[in-house]
Design an enzyme around this catalytic site. Structure first.
Site, mmCIF file in Angstrom:
data_model
loop_
_atom_site.group_PDB
_atom_site.id
_atom_site.type_symbol
_atom_site.label_atom_id
_atom_site.label_comp_id
_atom_site.label_asym_id
_atom_site.label_seq_id
_atom_site.Cartn_x
_atom_site.Cartn_y
_atom_site.Cartn_z
ATOM 1 N N HIS A 136 32.383 10.188 38.765
ATOM 2 C CA HIS A 136 32.579 9.664 37.416
ATOM 3 C C HIS A 136 33.320 10.655 36.534
ATOM 4 O O HIS A 136 33.346 10.499 35.322
ATOM 5 C CB HIS A 136 31.222 9.283 36.824
ATOM 6 C CG HIS A 136 30.532 8.254 37.670
ATOM 7 N ND1 HIS A 136 30.713 6.898 37.493
ATOM 8 C CD2 HIS A 136 29.733 8.381 38.763
ATOM 9 C CE1 HIS A 136 30.018 6.237 38.405
ATOM 10 N NE2 HIS A 136 29.421 7.122 39.188
ATOM 11 N N GLU B 231 35.729 35.466 47.278
ATOM 12 C CA GLU B 231 35.665 36.924 47.262
ATOM 13 C C GLU B 231 36.018 37.456 48.656
ATOM 14 O O GLU B 231 36.552 38.545 48.800
ATOM 15 C CB GLU B 231 34.269 37.409 46.825
ATOM 16 C CG GLU B 231 34.294 38.825 46.283
ATOM 17 C CD GLU B 231 32.997 39.255 45.615
ATOM 18 O OE1 GLU B 231 31.963 39.287 46.296
ATOM 19 O OE2 GLU B 231 33.009 39.567 44.399
ATOM 20 N N LYS C 115 36.087 45.786 35.716
ATOM 21 C CA LYS C 115 34.853 46.521 35.379
ATOM 22 C C LYS C 115 35.208 47.837 34.694
ATOM 23 O O LYS C 115 34.575 48.234 33.707
ATOM 24 C CB LYS C 115 34.065 46.852 36.661
ATOM 25 C CG LYS C 115 33.393 45.667 37.316
ATOM 26 C CD LYS C 115 32.557 46.163 38.488
ATOM 27 C CE LYS C 115 32.139 45.041 39.393
ATOM 28 N NZ LYS C 115 31.500 45.481 40.625
ATOM 29 N N LYS D 137 22.328 45.278 45.280
ATOM 30 C CA LYS D 137 22.635 46.105 46.457
ATOM 31 C C LYS D 137 22.853 47.553 46.028
ATOM 32 O O LYS D 137 22.282 48.467 46.588
ATOM 33 C CB LYS D 137 23.864 45.538 47.164
ATOM 34 C CG LYS D 137 24.275 46.312 48.390
ATOM 35 C CD LYS D 137 25.412 45.633 49.123
ATOM 36 C CE LYS D 137 25.965 46.556 50.191
ATOM 37 N NZ LYS D 137 27.098 45.978 50.906
ATOM 38 N N GLU E 138 25.462 44.374 34.548
ATOM 39 C CA GLU E 138 24.720 43.199 34.083
ATOM 40 C C GLU E 138 23.251 43.286 34.499
ATOM 41 O O GLU E 138 22.338 43.074 33.697
ATOM 42 C CB GLU E 138 25.317 41.911 34.681
ATOM 43 C CG GLU E 138 26.694 41.546 34.176
ATOM 44 C CD GLU E 138 27.820 42.188 34.975
ATOM 45 O OE1 GLU E 138 27.581 43.238 35.636
ATOM 46 O OE2 GLU E 138 28.936 41.661 34.919
ATOM 47 N N GLY F 166 27.248 41.811 49.932
ATOM 48 C CA GLY F 166 26.465 41.098 48.915
ATOM 49 C C GLY F 166 26.517 39.595 49.100
ATOM 50 O O GLY F 166 25.492 38.906 49.007
ATOM 51 N N ARG F 167 27.696 39.052 49.390
ATOM 52 C CA ARG F 167 27.824 37.584 49.503
ATOM 53 C C ARG F 167 27.328 37.057 50.835
ATOM 54 O O ARG F 167 27.413 35.855 51.097
ATOM 55 C CB ARG F 167 29.276 37.175 49.237
ATOM 56 C CG ARG F 167 30.307 37.885 50.088
ATOM 57 C CD ARG F 167 31.711 37.662 49.546
ATOM 58 N NE ARG F 167 32.738 38.392 50.261
ATOM 59 C CZ ARG F 167 33.111 39.647 49.988
ATOM 60 N NH1 ARG F 167 32.518 40.322 49.027
ATOM 61 N NH2 ARG F 167 34.072 40.227 50.677
HETATM 62 O O1 LIG Z 1 24.200 43.548 44.329
HETATM 63 P P1 LIG Z 1 25.018 44.335 43.384
HETATM 64 O O2 LIG Z 1 25.313 45.720 43.890
HETATM 65 O O3 LIG Z 1 24.387 44.381 42.016
HETATM 66 O O4 LIG Z 1 26.407 43.620 43.240
HETATM 67 C C1 LIG Z 1 26.542 42.342 42.707
HETATM 68 C C2 LIG Z 1 27.943 41.809 42.852
HETATM 69 O O5 LIG Z 1 28.819 42.584 42.083
HETATM 70 C C3 LIG Z 1 30.098 42.938 42.483
HETATM 71 O O6 LIG Z 1 30.963 42.928 41.381
HETATM 72 C C4 LIG Z 1 30.713 42.279 43.673
HETATM 73 O O7 LIG Z 1 31.938 41.651 43.367
HETATM 74 C C5 LIG Z 1 29.822 41.296 44.364
HETATM 75 O O8 LIG Z 1 30.233 41.220 45.697
HETATM 76 C C6 LIG Z 1 28.374 41.694 44.302
HETATM 77 O O9 LIG Z 1 27.607 40.723 44.975
#
Ligand SMILES: O=P(O)(O)OC[C@H]1O[C@H](O)[C@H](O)[C@@H](O)[C@@H]1O
Length: 541
Positions: A385, A354, A505, A207, A213, A268-269
């Site tokens: 199990h 979240e 972060k 987003k 990452e 994002g979620r």
């Molecule tokens: O889609 P992006 O901007 O790369 O974000 C990816 C993710 O990173 C963040 O740390 C948020 O906690 C998430 O809500 C998000 O989905």
């Protein structure tokens, strides 16, 4: 909204009701009212949910609905659908419902209908997906693209990977789909180790397009591609981007023609049905993707229009509040009896935790009650199990969501019967247990009875649908989305921000610099000592 939640008369009525119900087990409730199984089952958007094995009576539901009224849950729902900036800490609208609105619909954001823009992107996605699926979109060397590697994390990964696994039976079997999220280089290395760069397309999904990452993995993938294809122009044929941040996408070297956008009013979620679903669409095809969106939309419509007492997400959300705040449950186990839903619990962890893992109200005041439960789970029958022992006889109350389907997706129908028999058996065993008398009658020696006894009275919801197809998946995800919404509205929190993830972060950025310089300092003694030990260990490699 100003009086603390627990001081509301509706909350106190629920507390008194909980105390009055104390000692009445699920077995008692069924004995007193055998028809509760009929009355406590609800249907919506093709899903059926049996709430009769929850420790609620009709009075409980009536009182929970009073609480929902006092918290204006339906008013807040309408504000969401109307595009109001209900994400107050980011001053943003929350309009994932617009992502699945049919073409002719109108959903306004700041006076503008956003539905045409949503469908423009869907059409561009469909063109691209079809070109790849039909072999018209070729790699730099002219080779057909056979591998799609999605790079993203959090909401830009969990939805796509969950949906791909869930709909594998509907996917192209002659294409390979892989998902890379972890900054651990082994994730990318394992994903690429047997792939030919000439036949591989990367979808960089972020987003913000600034996530450490994702950008790290995307740059590594770019190098991998260039090392084999040797030419900067290759990037255009081997990379697509999904983002809201066009300038960062350009900086990375991906042209706007290969960029699929979405909007800041999509969290994002809550984004697997936006362009973030590009890999899903390539895997299952535009028609199946459209069917998934229709399933989402059917649940949106149900949530928006069904009367509160028949409203599936509303009632499910309220029962979650009852279990957490009145019965003291700290977790929810999500137990899909479908191997294809193996990633569904992980997906739900981000969606629920979240969203509702918050400790202050919309106005910033500390809450005086628990908020979001811990979601976890594994597909059945595997979990039976391993951890079900604790569910049946442990000291903690763990409400369970069972999810099952009438139709198998594999040709092994008899195995599907075994699967479903196990699901029904678990719900029954949790609710009604096994008594000492029963064990005695079966010949269990007296000394062993306490060990074998299953106390029962453990609540569960069973969600049953016809089959796990794209439409059902959409409805199921939307069910949980609106459940989360309902709970956030009751608790008076902002379910759409995630400030809590920032601190780690920021600290990581600082520590990365220290590690690169080879010296730690300025943290607490424990953290400094750990970094030094790491540096010493690293020096030995
Ligand atoms: O889609 P992006 O901007 O790369 O974000 C990816 C993710 O990173 C963040 O740390 C948020 O906690 C998430 O809500 C998000 O989905």
């Amino acid at each position: 909204m100003s009086a603390p939640l627990t001081r509301l008369p509706e909350w106190q009525a629920l507390t008194a009701h909980r105390d009055a119900l104390a000692g009445r087990t699920l077995a008692d409730l069924f004995a007193a009212d055998p028809a509760r199984a009929d009355r406590l089952g609800l249907e919506g958007a093709g899903l059926f949910a049996d709430f009769s094995k929850q420790r609620v009576t009709e009075e409980t539901l009536r009182l929970l609905l009073d609480l929902a009224r006092a918290r204006d849950v339906t008013g807040r729902r309408d504000a969401m659908f109307a595009g109001e900036a209900i994400n107050v800490t980011e001053n943003r609208a929350v309009l994932h419902v617009a992502l699945r609105a049919p073409k002719g619909a109108t959903i306004l954001h700041e006076g503008e209908n956003v539905v045409p823009a949503v469908h423009d992107v869907l059409e561009r996605m469909a063109d691209f997906a079809d070109a790849l699926r039909e072999g018209r979109w070729r790699g730099h060397s002219g080779a057909r693209i056979r591998n799609v590697v999605s790079i993203g994390i959090g909401g830009s990964d969990l939805g796509p990977v969950m949906a791909y696994e869930a709909l594998r039976g509907f996917s192209r079997r002659d294409m390979v789909f892989r998902f890379v999220s972890n900054v651990d280089g082994s994730d990318l290395a394992e994903a690429l180790h047997d792939l030919d760069p000439a036949e591989t397309l990367f979808i960089v999904c972020s987003k913000t397009f600034t996530t450490l990452e994702t950008l790290t993995n995307a740059h590594a993938a770019r190098e991998w591609c260039l090392a084999a294809l040797g030419d900067d122009t290759a990037i255009a044929r081997h990379f697509a981007a999904v983002s809201t941040n066009e300038s960062e996408v350009r900086k990375f070297g991906i042209e706007p023609a290969q960029m699929f956008g979405f909007w800041d009013w999509v969290g994002g979620r809550y984004s697997m049905d936006s362009a973030v679903g590009l890999s899903t669409m390539i895997a299952v095809g535009p028609e199946n993707f459209a069917a998934m969106l229709a399933g989402f939309h059917a649940m949106d419509d149900h949530f928006r229009t069904a009367p509160p007492e028949r409203n599936l997400p509303l009632i499910m959300g309220l029962i979650g509040v009852w279990n957490s705040n009145f019965l003291g449950a700290e977790t929810v186990a999500v137990l899909p009896y479908a191997q294809y839903l193996s990633r569904f619990p992980a997906y739900l962890q981000q969606l629920t935790m979240e969203s509702n893992g918050k400790g202050v109200t919309l106005s910033g005041a500390p809450v005086d009650h628990d908020t979001g439960a811990i979601f976890w789970g594994e597909p059945g029958t595997n979990g039976q199990h391993s951890f079900y022992q604790l569910l049946h006889q442990g000291t903690r109350l763990v409400p369970c969501d069972f999810i099952g389907f009438c139709e198998p997706l594999s040709a092994r129908a008899d195995q599907h019967d075994l699967l479903m028999a196990n699901m029904f058996a678990q719900g029954e065993a949790l609710a009604f247990g096994r008594s000492a008398d029963d064990l005695r009658a079966g010949g269990t020696p007296e000394w062993l009875i306490p060990h074998r006894l299953c106390p029962g009275n453990r609540p569960s919801t069973t969600i049953l649908a016809q089959r796990l197809d794209p439409g059902t998946l959409g409805a199921l995800v939307a069910l949980y989305e609106h459940c989360v919404f309902t709970q956030g509205a009751i608790w008076g929190i902002d379910s759409f921000d995630q400030w809590g993830v920032e601190l780690g972060k920021q600290l990581a950025t600082r520590i990365i610099d220290e590690i690169r310089l080879g010296e730690a300092g300025g943290h607490d003694p424990s953290t400094d000592a750990l970094i030094r030990r790491y540096l010493a260990g690293k020096a030995r490699t």
